[in-house]
Design a protein around this motif. Sequence first.
Motif, short mmCIF file in Angstrom:
data_model
loop_
_atom_site.label_atom_id
_atom_site.label_comp_id
_atom_site.label_asym_id
_atom_site.label_seq_id
_atom_site.Cartn_x
_atom_site.Cartn_y
_atom_site.Cartn_z
N ALA A 57 0.83 -1.21 0.00
CA ALA A 57 0.00 0.00 0.00
C ALA A 57 0.87 1.26 0.00
O ALA A 57 0.56 2.24 -0.68
N ILE A 58 1.97 1.23 0.77
CA ILE A 58 2.88 2.37 0.81
C ILE A 58 3.49 2.59 -0.58
O ILE A 58 3.60 3.72 -1.05
N ARG A 59 3.87 1.51 -1.28
CA ARG A 59 4.41 1.62 -2.64
C ARG A 59 3.40 2.30 -3.56
O ARG A 59 3.75 3.23 -4.30
N ALA A 60 2.16 1.87 -3.54
CA ALA A 60 1.13 2.46 -4.41
C ALA A 60 0.91 3.93 -4.07
O ALA A 60 0.81 4.77 -4.97
N PHE A 61 0.85 4.24 -2.78
CA PHE A 61 0.68 5.63 -2.34
C PHE A 61 1.85 6.50 -2.78
O PHE A 61 1.66 7.57 -3.35
N MET A 62 3.07 6.06 -2.49
CA MET A 62 4.25 6.85 -2.84
C MET A 62 4.36 7.02 -4.36
O MET A 62 4.71 8.10 -4.85
N ALA A 63 4.10 5.97 -5.12
CA ALA A 63 4.18 6.05 -6.58
C ALA A 63 3.21 7.09 -7.14
O ALA A 63 3.56 7.87 -8.02
N ARG A 64 2.02 7.10 -6.59
CA ARG A 64 1.00 8.02 -7.11
C ARG A 64 1.14 9.43 -6.56
O ARG A 64 1.12 10.41 -7.30
N GLU A 65 1.26 9.56 -5.22
CA GLU A 65 1.13 10.87 -4.60
C GLU A 65 2.45 11.57 -4.30
O GLU A 65 2.44 12.77 -4.06
N PHE A 66 3.54 10.86 -4.28
CA PHE A 66 4.84 11.51 -4.11
C PHE A 66 5.59 11.53 -5.44
O PHE A 66 5.84 12.59 -6.00
N VAL A 67 5.94 10.37 -5.96
CA VAL A 67 6.67 10.31 -7.22
C VAL A 67 5.82 10.87 -8.36
O VAL A 67 6.28 11.68 -9.16
N GLY A 68 4.55 10.47 -8.42
CA GLY A 68 3.66 10.93 -9.48
C GLY A 68 3.44 12.43 -9.48
O GLY A 68 3.25 13.04 -10.53
N ASP A 69 3.45 13.03 -8.30
CA ASP A 69 3.26 14.48 -8.18
C ASP A 69 4.58 15.23 -8.00
O ASP A 69 4.59 16.40 -7.64
N HIS A 70 5.70 14.54 -8.25
CA HIS A 70 7.03 15.15 -8.19
C HIS A 70 7.27 15.90 -6.88
O HIS A 70 7.80 17.01 -6.86
N VAL A 71 6.88 15.28 -5.78
CA VAL A 71 7.02 15.91 -4.46
C VAL A 71 8.49 15.90 -4.04
O VAL A 71 9.19 14.89 -4.19
N THR A 72 8.93 17.05 -3.54
CA THR A 72 10.27 17.16 -2.98
C THR A 72 10.17 17.74 -1.58
O THR A 72 9.19 18.42 -1.25
N MET A 73 11.19 17.46 -0.78
CA MET A 73 11.25 17.94 0.59
C MET A 73 12.53 18.74 0.80
O MET A 73 13.61 18.26 0.46
N ASP A 74 12.39 19.95 1.35
CA ASP A 74 13.53 20.78 1.71
C ASP A 74 13.51 20.91 3.23
O ASP A 74 12.69 21.65 3.79
N VAL A 75 14.38 20.16 3.89
CA VAL A 75 14.37 20.09 5.36
C VAL A 75 14.72 21.43 5.97
O VAL A 75 15.70 22.07 5.60
N ARG A 76 13.89 21.86 6.93
CA ARG A 76 14.10 23.12 7.64
C ARG A 76 14.52 22.90 9.08
O ARG A 76 15.32 23.66 9.62
N GLU A 77 13.97 21.89 9.75
CA GLU A 77 14.29 21.62 11.16
C GLU A 77 14.22 20.13 11.41
O GLU A 77 13.42 19.43 10.82
N VAL A 78 15.07 19.68 12.32
CA VAL A 78 15.07 18.27 12.74
C VAL A 78 15.12 18.23 14.26
O VAL A 78 15.92 18.93 14.87
N ARG A 79 14.29 17.40 14.84
CA ARG A 79 14.28 17.20 16.29
C ARG A 79 14.30 15.71 16.60
O ARG A 79 13.63 14.93 15.93
#
Length: 130
Positions: A57-79
């Motif tokens: 399910a995670i593979r299908a979700f990530m393929a469609r909603e992250f990879v499919g939508d070209h989502v990127t993350m720019d880290v601002r803070e880590v705790r």
Amino acid sequence: MAGQTHWEDLTMSTELPAVVAEHIAAVNALDTERIVATFAPDAYVNDNRREIRGTDAIRAFMAREFVGDHVTMDVREVRDHYGDIIVRARYDGTYDKTSLPDELILTSYFSIRDGKIVSLAVIYNQPSPY
């Protein structure tokens, strides 16, 4: 109020745990299999109040909603909060941005066991009056 902890009071982590760093790198590389490899087989993701369970399910979700939508993350803070890793990042991509702020900052809450992500909650937090 005494005893309350504010975001600013939490200990700043100097570096991301390896599996979280790899997860973010895989998201930014738009690599579904690499993203999925960061999760334990029975992991779950909570995104936008939806629970996604298990790597299929995670593979299908990530393929469609992250990879499919070209989502990127720019880290601002880590705790590091008692072993759970909290990452605030600017998200961007080709998803529908209607009613979203120009700079979308989401908070990801990672729980890690044996070098794999066992749970991930991604939340669009609102400022607290407290």
